[in-house]
Write a protein that holds these residues in place. Structure first.
Motif, PDB file in Angstrom:
ATOM      1  N   TRP A  89     -10.774 -14.691 -48.705  1.00  0.00           N
ATOM      2  CA  TRP A  89     -10.143 -14.655 -47.392  1.00  0.00           C
ATOM      3  C   TRP A  89     -10.973 -13.855 -46.402  1.00  0.00           C
ATOM      4  O   TRP A  89     -11.527 -12.799 -46.736  1.00  0.00           O
ATOM      5  N   TYR A  90     -11.075 -14.389 -45.157  1.00  0.00           N
ATOM      6  CA  TYR A  90     -11.711 -13.649 -44.083  1.00  0.00           C
ATOM      7  C   TYR A  90     -10.939 -12.360 -43.819  1.00  0.00           C
ATOM      8  O   TYR A  90      -9.747 -12.247 -44.129  1.00  0.00           O
ATOM      9  N   SER A  91     -11.586 -11.413 -43.184  1.00  0.00           N
ATOM     10  CA  SER A  91     -10.874 -10.191 -42.803  1.00  0.00           C
ATOM     11  C   SER A  91      -9.927 -10.444 -41.642  1.00  0.00           C
ATOM     12  O   SER A  91      -8.873  -9.804 -41.534  1.00  0.00           O
ATOM     13  N   ALA A  92     -10.276 -11.403 -40.773  1.00  0.00           N
ATOM     14  CA  ALA A  92      -9.435 -11.710 -39.615  1.00  0.00           C
ATOM     15  C   ALA A  92      -9.938 -12.993 -38.975  1.00  0.00           C
ATOM     16  O   ALA A  92     -11.066 -13.442 -39.223  1.00  0.00           O
ATOM     17  N   VAL A  93      -9.085 -13.594 -38.141  1.00  0.00           N
ATOM     18  CA  VAL A  93      -9.489 -14.707 -37.284  1.00  0.00           C
ATOM     19  C   VAL A  93      -9.054 -14.373 -35.864  1.00  0.00           C
ATOM     20  O   VAL A  93      -8.176 -13.531 -35.638  1.00  0.00           O
ATOM     21  N   THR A  94      -9.667 -15.041 -34.902  1.00  0.00           N
ATOM     22  CA  THR A  94      -9.290 -14.831 -33.513  1.00  0.00           C
ATOM     23  C   THR A  94      -7.934 -15.484 -33.244  1.00  0.00           C
ATOM     24  O   THR A  94      -7.387 -16.206 -34.084  1.00  0.00           O
ATOM     25  N   ALA A  95      -7.427 -15.267 -32.030  1.00  0.00           N
ATOM     26  CA  ALA A  95      -6.171 -15.903 -31.643  1.00  0.00           C
ATOM     27  C   ALA A  95      -6.286 -17.417 -31.692  1.00  0.00           C
ATOM     28  O   ALA A  95      -5.291 -18.124 -31.858  1.00  0.00           O
ATOM     29  N   ALA A  96      -7.517 -17.932 -31.571  1.00  0.00           N
ATOM     30  CA  ALA A  96      -7.751 -19.373 -31.640  1.00  0.00           C
ATOM     31  C   ALA A  96      -7.991 -19.865 -33.059  1.00  0.00           C
ATOM     32  O   ALA A  96      -8.195 -21.060 -33.284  1.00  0.00           O
TER      33      ALA A  96
ATOM     34  N   HIS B  65      -7.371  -8.528 -49.891  1.00  0.00           N
ATOM     35  CA  HIS B  65      -7.128  -9.427 -51.013  1.00  0.00           C
ATOM     36  C   HIS B  65      -6.005  -8.912 -51.922  1.00  0.00           C
ATOM     37  O   HIS B  65      -5.274  -9.711 -52.516  1.00  0.00           O
ATOM     38  N   ALA B  66      -5.854  -7.602 -52.021  1.00  0.00           N
ATOM     39  CA  ALA B  66      -4.738  -7.057 -52.793  1.00  0.00           C
ATOM     40  C   ALA B  66      -3.413  -7.507 -52.199  1.00  0.00           C
ATOM     41  O   ALA B  66      -2.479  -7.878 -52.924  1.00  0.00           O
TER      42      ALA B  66
ATOM     43  N   ALA C 145      -5.468 -16.367 -55.563  1.00  0.00           N
ATOM     44  CA  ALA C 145      -5.649 -14.944 -55.312  1.00  0.00           C
ATOM     45  C   ALA C 145      -5.948 -14.201 -56.611  1.00  0.00           C
ATOM     46  O   ALA C 145      -6.822 -13.315 -56.650  1.00  0.00           O
ATOM     47  N   ALA C 146      -5.253 -14.538 -57.677  1.00  0.00           N
ATOM     48  CA  ALA C 146      -5.498 -13.884 -58.961  1.00  0.00           C
ATOM     49  C   ALA C 146      -6.916 -14.150 -59.440  1.00  0.00           C
ATOM     50  O   ALA C 146      -7.603 -13.238 -59.931  1.00  0.00           O
ATOM     51  N   ASP C 147      -7.382 -15.394 -59.286  1.00  0.00           N
ATOM     52  CA  ASP C 147      -8.740 -15.732 -59.720  1.00  0.00           C
ATOM     53  C   ASP C 147      -9.783 -14.983 -58.902  1.00  0.00           C
ATOM     54  O   ASP C 147     -10.751 -14.434 -59.454  1.00  0.00           O
ATOM     55  N   VAL C 148      -9.610 -14.948 -57.577  1.00  0.00           N
ATOM     56  CA  VAL C 148     -10.598 -14.299 -56.723  1.00  0.00           C
ATOM     57  C   VAL C 148     -10.637 -12.800 -56.986  1.00  0.00           C
ATOM     58  O   VAL C 148     -11.714 -12.197 -57.087  1.00  0.00           O
TER      59      VAL C 148
END
Length: 385
Positions: free
Chosen positions: A78-85, A98-99, A123-126
């Motif tokens: 997973w990315y840390s964040a995305v923009t409003a778009a 990720h936790a 999530a468990a695999d990553v």
């Protein structure tokens, strides 16, 4: 206004749950943070399991976002964040975020959300593949492609992995996750913190050598502050008691260290500068550094005191719980706009030095439930049962 009702506005963005301002309005300038979206998904899952109306669609919303805009379809995780778009924001892949994805996957599954099984499985695999090293210790962050790991290790991310592992073990009925939680806790609490009078270092190099001067020039960092973070001592205290209640044959150090961590947090940080409340950080000589009072610290203090009272039956912990509850109601609960003020200054007035707005309700909502319920299994399993 309830915490759940305050938080509903965070679903205004299609890409997850938005950062809320002090009045509970989405703040598009912050974009959508991955650590907020799973925390809110977890909260809404608990709310649904408690019978809150119209909470399940919000759980589905969070799961969809975590499998959608916030998910890196190319490299995984997973990315840390995305923009409003909905565009990815440059940044690392973080164990901390990720936790919470792992925690949300388990809670969403117990709530019966669609696609929750897929989220939990990935999530468990990553987490298992990327955020645990060969010795079972937490890897704090990677670059986006999972090519290079940051040469930093942190107790904060490791602590939230313990929380997520406890939940995953209970949801899946798989004790290997409890064993992983115990291994992390044994290292950081019993091997690192206990010999230091339970003043736990927060920052380490890649070999887990403590870095006591880390961020000395940026002591109020919201995630990596300098010195000792008493709120984390309280959070660790509670988590050790959940572990103690979850294991068939818990080692005695879990209770002993839970007591010691709580005592140390109170002695070095509660009302040490002329006013009630926990200071955010202290240095290695136990002197306050950042005197702000963070809402999450007091939520964790409330939950830790309740957990210790339940485990030991000792009235002194109930007294601390009442004291913390009074503080929260008097200073942190916002009767005008809702939710809790996320930060107070040293005089217990609302402040925004470290936190602006009221990003999420995870700590406050969960702490109030934890204070009233058994130590095991985790809340989502209890409420679903």
């Amino acid at each position: 206004m309830s915490l759940v009702d305050f938080a509903r506005a965070s679903a205004a963005t299609p890409h997850g749950f938005a950062w809320l301002d002090t009045r509970g309005r989405p703040d598009p300038a912050h974009g959508v943070h991955t650590w907020i979206t799973p925390r809110m998904t977890h909260v809404f899952a608990l709310a649904h399991l408690r019978g809150e109306p119209d909470a399940l669609p919000l759980v589905d919303h969070g799961v969809d976002a975590l499998l959608g805009a916030l998910h890196d379809d190319r490299h995984g995780g997973w990315y840390s964040a995305v923009t409003a778009a909905g565009e990815p924001v440059p940044g690392p892949k973080e164990a901390y975020a990720h936790a919470f994805v792992l925690l949300a996957g388990g809670s969403a599954r117990m709530a019966g959300a669609r696609e929750a099984d897929a989220l939990l499985a990935e999530a468990a695999d990553v987490v298992e593949e990327r955020f645990l090293d060969a010795g079972g210790r937490a890897v704090d962050a990677w670059d986006r492609s999972f090519t290079t790991a940051e040469a930093y290790r942190g107790a904060n991310a490791a602590m939230h992995l313990v929380e997520a592992f406890l939940a995953t073990g209970d949801v899946l009925g798989d004790p290997v996750w409890h064993d992983r939680a115990l291994a992390i806790a044994h290292h950081l609490v019993h091997e690192v913190a206990a010999p230091r009078d339970h003043l736990m270092p927060e920052h380490f190099d890649a070999d887990w050598t403590p870095l006591p001067d880390y961020n000395v020039d940026d002591p109020a960092d919201p995630f990596r502050p300098y010195g000792v973070t008493p709120g984390h001592l309280l959070e660790w205290s509670r988590l050790l008691l959940h572990l103690d209640a979850s294991l068939a044959d818990p080692p005695p150090w879990l209770l002993a260290d839970a007591r010691a961590l709580f005592d140390r947090a109170v002695s070095v940080a509660w009302a040490v500068d002329g006013a009630d409340g926990f200071v955010y950080t202290v240095d290695w000589e136990r002197r306050p550094v950042v005197r702000s009072r963070m809402h999450w610290v007091h939520a964790e203090a409330l939950a830790a005191a309740a957990a210790l009272q339940r485990r030991t039956g000792e009235a002194a912990y109930d007294g601390w719980r009442e004291r913390f509850d009074t503080f929260c109601r008097r200073h942190l609960v916002d009767p005008v706009h809702g939710s809790w003020h996320h930060e107070l200054d040293e005089h217990n007035r609302p402040a925004t030095t470290t936190w602006d707005g009221k990003p999420d309700v995870y700590h406050a909502y969960q702490a109030q439930l934890l204070a009233e319920r058994p130590l095991a299994p985790v809340l989502s399993v209890q409420l679903a049962g």
